[in-house]
Enzyme design. Structure first.
Site, mmCIF file in Angstrom:
data_model
loop_
_atom_site.group_PDB
_atom_site.id
_atom_site.type_symbol
_atom_site.label_atom_id
_atom_site.label_comp_id
_atom_site.label_asym_id
_atom_site.label_seq_id
_atom_site.Cartn_x
_atom_site.Cartn_y
_atom_site.Cartn_z
ATOM 1 N N LYS A 116 -11.210 40.448 45.822
ATOM 2 C CA LYS A 116 -10.727 39.295 46.585
ATOM 3 C C LYS A 116 -9.387 38.865 46.022
ATOM 4 O O LYS A 116 -9.097 39.083 44.841
ATOM 5 C CB LYS A 116 -11.714 38.127 46.459
ATOM 6 N N GLY A 228 -16.559 24.204 61.217
ATOM 7 C CA GLY A 228 -15.381 25.052 60.964
ATOM 8 C C GLY A 228 -14.932 25.665 62.264
ATOM 9 O O GLY A 228 -15.766 26.167 63.041
ATOM 10 N N TYR A 229 -13.631 25.615 62.544
ATOM 11 C CA TYR A 229 -13.177 26.156 63.825
ATOM 12 C C TYR A 229 -11.959 27.063 63.647
ATOM 13 O O TYR A 229 -11.014 27.048 64.403
ATOM 14 C CB TYR A 229 -12.898 25.013 64.818
ATOM 15 N N ALA A 232 -13.626 32.449 62.410
ATOM 16 C CA ALA A 232 -15.081 32.673 62.486
ATOM 17 C C ALA A 232 -15.751 31.642 63.397
ATOM 18 O O ALA A 232 -16.516 31.988 64.301
ATOM 19 C CB ALA A 232 -15.683 32.633 61.087
#
Ligand code: GLU
Length: 426
Positions: A116, A228-229, A232
């Site tokens: 990551k 959350g927009y 995903a």
């Protein structure tokens, strides 16, 4: 600076995701009865790159950003995992996310390790030109650590296909040859894969479909809340409506959200966010906070934002029957126990959101062959992998009488340990 050992950098008083990872590994080691030396190896990343990235800002000043690339474990293949641009990034969040990538790739049986990257920055306050210079600086800093045969980054929170394109370009320029395979999640015009855009959400849909079937739920009658927009969350809301005919009754983003009993049009919410900066400005329903959304009386709850949102403080308030974790690390181990005791079916993050990296893997394969599939072929291959992984986890959870996350850990860690053994590492 490259570092061999992981020193915790968490802020006091906040749940530290890397400590959570280490606790999860300990629990899994108990179940699998692992040798303590093997467990110890699994609890630390193999390589860390910490960078200071000087970037010329539009006003002529030079700002130095902190960047990371952490290769957690590459026993099963080259490192794989996204790069986040986030103001709250720490070395420990990147370590945790790199560990989760290791389990995610293993669980989906992809021939890849886990890695990551992250940069401490606030992309919302940066111009396009500044973001481009930062992206290129990141690749110059990480050049010797990344590559198609070493470690292949991808998009994550607040990074996107355009950023991947700048990074692929910078890497190819330094290499003196086209090396688009250095990164995935690229635009289609430079070797991106069809279907990569909504792959994380679509993969999650396949697991929700299987979970609903196993639980005897009819998705047409189900209500959904999405926290959350971003890439995903938006696609999840859209696909719940398009594929299942479920009713999305609440959505939110970092600024707040809306609740509407009669249903919210996912596309309208997306347009509203694009125009006004947040879904909370939608002209339907009533305002709801991005924490209250977790306690709504819905059938399916989709946390699709960041880590540590379902904790021991609010887990008992969750009323959903299924939690589909599209975010990485949204639930703490303490919350997991409460949810399990309350009979909530959790589709754990590194299973539920594995669609993104699965299509990234397809992108790597297509780049290597320089031969591209159509969208239908990508969807079909993705469905097959997600469905099979879901059932392996479900069966393992029954077999060991453990929750879905522990079952996913058992399967994933077992395969990583097997590769470490066969390579003679342990
Ligand atoms: N950032 C995504 C994840 O957390 C995708 C990683 C990738 O495609 O390599 O799974």
């Amino acid at each position: 600076m490259a570092r061999a050992t992981a020193v915790s950098t968490a802020k006091p008083g906040k749940e530290n995701p890397f400590e959570i990872v280490q606790r999860q590994i300990d629990r899994c080691a108990e179940i699998l009865n692992l040798d303590p030396q093997v467990t110890n190896m699994l609890k630390h990343p193999l390589r860390e790159l910490h960078m200071s990235l000087p970037v010329r800002m539009d006003d002529g000043s030079i700002k130095v950003f902190q960047g990371f690339r952490i290769l957690y474990n590459d026993a099963r293949g080259v490192g794989k995992g996204g790069i986040r641009f986030h103001p709250a990034e720490t070395a420990d969040t990147v370590r945790a996310l790199a560990a989760w990538m290791t389990w995610k790739c293993s669980l989906l049986d992809l021939p890849l390790g886990g890695a990551k990257g992250g940069v401490i920055c606030n992309p919302k306050e940066m111009s396009t030109a500044e973001l481009e210079r930062l992206s290129r600086a990141y690749v110059r800093g990480a050049y010797t650590f990344i590559g198609p045969d070493k470690d292949v980054p991808a998009p994550d929170v607040y990074t996107n296909p355009q950023i991947m394109a700048w990074m692929a370009d910078e890497y190819s320029m330094i290499a003196g040859k086209i090396q688009f395979g250095v990164i995935t999640g690229k635009p289609l015009s430079i070797g991106g894969s069809p279907g990569r855009g909504d792959a994380t959400a679509r993969g999650g849909m396949y697991t929700i479909r299987e979970a609903a079937q196993a639980m005897g739920m009819n998705l047409r009658d189900c209500t959904v809340a999405v926290q959350g927009y971003g890439n995903a969350g938006y696609h999840a809301a859209r696909l719940c409506q398009a594929l299942f005919g479920s009713k999305v009754i609440a959505v939110c983003d970092s600024k707040g959200g809306v609740y509407c009993e009669t249903g919210i049009d996912a596309q309208k919410a997306f347009d509203c966010k694009k125009e006004t900066g947040s879904v909370c400005n939608l002209d339907t329903g009533e305002r709801i906070s991005n924490t209250d959304i977790l306690a709504l009386d819905v059938d399916i709850l989709i946390p699709a934002a960041i880590e540590n949102v379902i904790t021991e403080r609010n887990a008992s308030q969750v009323k959903a029957r299924i939690i589909a974790e599209l975010a990485n690390g949204p639930t703490t181990p303490e919350a997991d126990e409460i949810l399990y005791a309350n009979g909530v079916h959790v589709i754990p993050d590194f299973l539920c959101n594995a669609g993104g990296v699965t299509v990234s893997y397809f992108e790597m394969v297509q780049n290597a062959y320089s031969y591209y599939w159509d969208e239908a072929e990508v969807y079909e291959k993705l469905d097959k992998r997600m469905t099979s992984a879901y059932h392996s986890v479900l069966n393992t959870s029954h077999q060991y009488n453990i929750n879905m996350r522990q079952a996913a850990y058992v399967l994933a860690v077992k395969r990583v340990v097997e590769a470490m053994k066969i390579r003679g590492w342990v």
